[in-house]
Scaffold this active site. Sequence first.
Site, PDB file in Angstrom:
ATOM      1  N   GLY A  80     -22.004 -35.132 -32.625  1.00 28.52           N
ATOM      2  CA  GLY A  80     -21.337 -34.086 -33.408  1.00 28.52           C
ATOM      3  C   GLY A  80     -22.255 -32.891 -33.626  1.00 28.52           C
ATOM      4  O   GLY A  80     -23.381 -32.851 -33.105  1.00 28.52           O
ATOM      5  N   PHE A 121     -24.156 -39.394 -40.167  1.00 24.73           N
ATOM      6  CA  PHE A 121     -23.408 -38.127 -40.138  1.00 24.73           C
ATOM      7  C   PHE A 121     -21.911 -38.335 -39.953  1.00 24.73           C
ATOM      8  O   PHE A 121     -21.124 -37.477 -40.333  1.00 24.73           O
ATOM      9  CB  PHE A 121     -23.847 -37.260 -38.939  1.00 24.73           C
ATOM     10  N   SER A 180     -22.296 -33.041 -48.856  1.00 27.04           N
ATOM     11  CA  SER A 180     -21.819 -31.663 -48.802  1.00 27.04           C
ATOM     12  C   SER A 180     -21.805 -31.052 -50.194  1.00 27.04           C
ATOM     13  O   SER A 180     -21.605 -31.750 -51.193  1.00 27.04           O
ATOM     14  CB  SER A 180     -20.395 -31.662 -48.235  1.00 27.04           C
ATOM     15  N   TYR A 240     -11.442 -34.849 -49.263  1.00 24.66           N
ATOM     16  CA  TYR A 240     -12.700 -34.761 -48.501  1.00 24.66           C
ATOM     17  C   TYR A 240     -13.897 -34.806 -49.450  1.00 24.66           C
ATOM     18  O   TYR A 240     -14.834 -35.586 -49.265  1.00 24.66           O
ATOM     19  CB  TYR A 240     -12.723 -33.469 -47.671  1.00 24.66           C
ATOM     20  N   LYS A 263     -16.906 -37.836 -49.991  1.00 25.09           N
ATOM     21  CA  LYS A 263     -18.370 -37.668 -49.966  1.00 25.09           C
ATOM     22  C   LYS A 263     -18.984 -38.164 -51.280  1.00 25.09           C
ATOM     23  O   LYS A 263     -20.014 -38.848 -51.275  1.00 25.09           O
ATOM     24  CB  LYS A 263     -18.737 -36.197 -49.729  1.00 25.09           C
ATOM     25  N   TYR A 316     -25.159 -30.288 -47.740  1.00 28.41           N
ATOM     26  CA  TYR A 316     -25.209 -29.029 -46.982  1.00 28.41           C
ATOM     27  C   TYR A 316     -24.290 -27.998 -47.605  1.00 28.41           C
ATOM     28  O   TYR A 316     -23.186 -28.312 -48.033  1.00 28.41           O
ATOM     29  CB  TYR A 316     -24.754 -29.213 -45.539  1.00 28.41           C
ATOM     30  N   ASN A 319     -23.182 -24.126 -46.002  1.00 29.04           N
ATOM     31  CA  ASN A 319     -22.336 -23.804 -44.834  1.00 29.04           C
ATOM     32  C   ASN A 319     -23.164 -23.720 -43.546  1.00 29.04           C
ATOM     33  O   ASN A 319     -23.653 -22.629 -43.208  1.00 29.04           O
ATOM     34  CB  ASN A 319     -21.590 -22.490 -45.070  1.00 29.04           C
ATOM     35  N   ASN A 363     -11.188 -23.979 -38.240  1.00 31.70           N
ATOM     36  CA  ASN A 363     -10.951 -23.868 -39.680  1.00 31.70           C
ATOM     37  C   ASN A 363     -12.045 -23.033 -40.343  1.00 31.70           C
ATOM     38  O   ASN A 363     -11.800 -22.351 -41.318  1.00 31.70           O
ATOM     39  CB  ASN A 363     -10.992 -25.265 -40.337  1.00 31.70           C
ATOM     40  N   LEU A 388     -15.187 -20.287 -40.851  1.00 35.69           N
ATOM     41  CA  LEU A 388     -15.252 -18.839 -40.618  1.00 35.69           C
ATOM     42  C   LEU A 388     -15.964 -18.462 -39.311  1.00 35.69           C
ATOM     43  O   LEU A 388     -15.400 -17.736 -38.491  1.00 35.69           O
ATOM     44  CB  LEU A 388     -15.950 -18.162 -41.815  1.00 35.69           C
TER      45      LEU A 388
HETATM   46  C1  UD1 Z   1     -15.261 -25.777 -46.819  1.00 36.07           C
HETATM   47  C2  UD1 Z   1     -15.680 -26.859 -47.761  1.00 36.07           C
HETATM   48  C3  UD1 Z   1     -16.878 -27.607 -47.222  1.00 36.07           C
HETATM   49  C4  UD1 Z   1     -16.596 -28.106 -45.873  1.00 36.07           C
HETATM   50  C5  UD1 Z   1     -16.245 -26.946 -45.016  1.00 36.07           C
HETATM   51  C6  UD1 Z   1     -15.934 -27.398 -43.631  1.00 36.07           C
HETATM   52  C7  UD1 Z   1     -15.285 -26.455 -50.124  1.00 36.07           C
HETATM   53  C8  UD1 Z   1     -15.763 -25.766 -51.351  1.00 36.07           C
HETATM   54  N1  UD1 Z   1     -16.036 -26.275 -49.034  1.00 36.07           N
HETATM   55  O1  UD1 Z   1     -16.254 -24.788 -46.787  1.00 36.07           O
HETATM   56  O2  UD1 Z   1     -17.193 -28.672 -48.043  1.00 36.07           O
HETATM   57  O3  UD1 Z   1     -17.705 -28.794 -45.359  1.00 36.07           O
HETATM   58  O4  UD1 Z   1     -15.104 -26.297 -45.550  1.00 36.07           O
HETATM   59  O5  UD1 Z   1     -14.630 -27.745 -43.497  1.00 36.07           O
HETATM   60  O6  UD1 Z   1     -14.299 -27.137 -50.119  1.00 36.07           O
HETATM   61  N2  UD1 Z   1     -12.528 -17.677 -44.236  1.00 36.07           N
HETATM   62  C9  UD1 Z   1     -11.699 -16.627 -43.892  1.00 36.07           C
HETATM   63  N3  UD1 Z   1     -10.964 -16.722 -42.747  1.00 36.07           N
HETATM   64  C10 UD1 Z   1     -11.019 -17.800 -41.911  1.00 36.07           C
HETATM   65  C11 UD1 Z   1     -11.883 -18.882 -42.274  1.00 36.07           C
HETATM   66  C12 UD1 Z   1     -12.604 -18.791 -43.447  1.00 36.07           C
HETATM   67  O7  UD1 Z   1     -11.608 -15.629 -44.603  1.00 36.07           O
HETATM   68  O8  UD1 Z   1     -10.331 -17.835 -40.902  1.00 36.07           O
HETATM   69  C13 UD1 Z   1     -13.332 -17.580 -45.458  1.00 36.07           C
HETATM   70  C14 UD1 Z   1     -13.009 -18.663 -46.473  1.00 36.07           C
HETATM   71  O9  UD1 Z   1     -12.027 -18.223 -47.366  1.00 36.07           O
HETATM   72  C15 UD1 Z   1     -14.381 -18.840 -47.143  1.00 36.07           C
HETATM   73  C16 UD1 Z   1     -15.392 -18.506 -46.060  1.00 36.07           C
HETATM   74  O10 UD1 Z   1     -14.671 -17.781 -45.086  1.00 36.07           O
HETATM   75  O11 UD1 Z   1     -14.527 -17.924 -48.158  1.00 36.07           O
HETATM   76  C17 UD1 Z   1     -15.994 -19.731 -45.446  1.00 36.07           C
HETATM   77  O12 UD1 Z   1     -14.983 -20.619 -45.056  1.00 36.07           O
HETATM   78  P1  UD1 Z   1     -15.274 -22.001 -44.318  1.00 36.07           P
HETATM   79  O13 UD1 Z   1     -16.108 -21.772 -43.120  1.00 36.07           O
HETATM   80  O14 UD1 Z   1     -13.976 -22.699 -44.158  1.00 36.07           O
HETATM   81  O15 UD1 Z   1     -16.201 -22.806 -45.331  1.00 36.07           O
HETATM   82  P2  UD1 Z   1     -15.958 -23.245 -46.865  1.00 36.07           P
HETATM   83  O16 UD1 Z   1     -14.555 -22.985 -47.279  1.00 36.07           O
HETATM   84  O17 UD1 Z   1     -17.031 -22.686 -47.673  1.00 36.07           O
END
Ligand code: UD1
Length: 339
Positions: free
Chosen positions: A10, A80, A124, A148, A152, A176, A178, A197, A199
């Site tokens: 992974g 992991f 996490s 989720y 954890k 962790y 991000n 999913n 960012l």
């Molecule tokens: C979430 C979880 C984390 C998990 C991770 C992976 C929480 C608090 N955190 O992280 O535990 O390990 O997902 O699944 O539950 N964003 C956009 N557009 C997108 C994608 C994301 O605007 O298409 C924004 C989100 O709103 C966020 C940021 O980018 O503010 C980061 O998003 P993401 O990468 O999904 O991480 P988390 O939400 O922090």
Amino acid sequence: MRVLVTGATGYIGSHTVVELLERGHDVIGVDDFSASVPSVQGTIEQISGQPMTLVQLDLRHRDGVDALIGSVQPDALIHFAGRKFVGESVSDPIQYYGRNVTASINLAEACQRHGVDQIIFSSSCTVYGEATILPVSEANPIMPVSPYGRSKAMTESVLSDLAAAWDDLSVLALRYFNPIGAHPAGILGEVPIGEPNNLLPYVMQVARGERPELSVFGDDYPTPDGTCIRDYVHVVDIAKAHAIALDYTTRYRGFEAMNLGTGVGRSVLEVIRAARDVTARPIPYRIVERRPGDAARVYAQAKRASYHLDWEADPDLHRMIADHWRFERSLSSERRLAS
Ligand code: UD1
């Protein structure tokens, strides 16, 4: 040391195996390949110049886990394997409790039976839920808000209780923030399955022209530019923390948890700007509704890891994105389809 690594092919597992092999450890990896591909083994061996062993196993099978740990007799376990998507955990909680909790209990039970007394667990920052005190330290209350997150937190409790009952056991839960980026060699990184999913994988696919634009989930949060703030940390820094932690777990007994983050928060718009700098691509985006369950601001206080592990993560966002981008560009369309 002889180290058993679950989820070895992974995203974070594979980068950690590289670090372990480069430090001369003997690695036996386990994966069920439900979210990765076996060919990652070749990439790991190419980067490290060392061989590893890789076994296919679904950790929900108690007898299989017991037989594996009994035959490998590792000095330490780094665990992991598991699912990591908040939304998916809401719609399919049983999968999360099975893959994340049942699997961990099977491993813990087998470790106890076969005397494996060093465990590092992949946790996490999601265990803190809607963090009210910033930066988020390990003293923050554990209040997960999704299946989720609860999976954890439950696993941490199982391991903590086992450490209380078994004097020789040492458990370190690494929480962790991000993780992003990829190995600088440019051939190892995260290959998202389907529509990303997270960012950065999404931003990278927009930069490649594979998706027309990024949806930014809300710009009305109480942050300077209105978009959510997160603590992005390089996956290789996370991997290094595990390799260092192996020494630490030989020196203490009991359960401990440590945050792994840079301590620096970045907004979604800052990430887009940095990605534009690095890729020289336009990366169009559109502001859409908030994503349910997103916290406005989450960033770490990582002093405990700095003190005990002498570990610090490089907060250079451009470097993280540049490494991620190098890997993305090397990714063949076959590999993408195979995922
Ligand atoms: C979430 C979880 C984390 C998990 C991770 C992976 C929480 C608090 N955190 O992280 O535990 O390990 O997902 O699944 O539950 N964003 C956009 N557009 C997108 C994608 C994301 O605007 O298409 C924004 C989100 O709103 C966020 C940021 O980018 O503010 C980061 O998003 P993401 O990468 O999904 O991480 P988390 O939400 O922090």
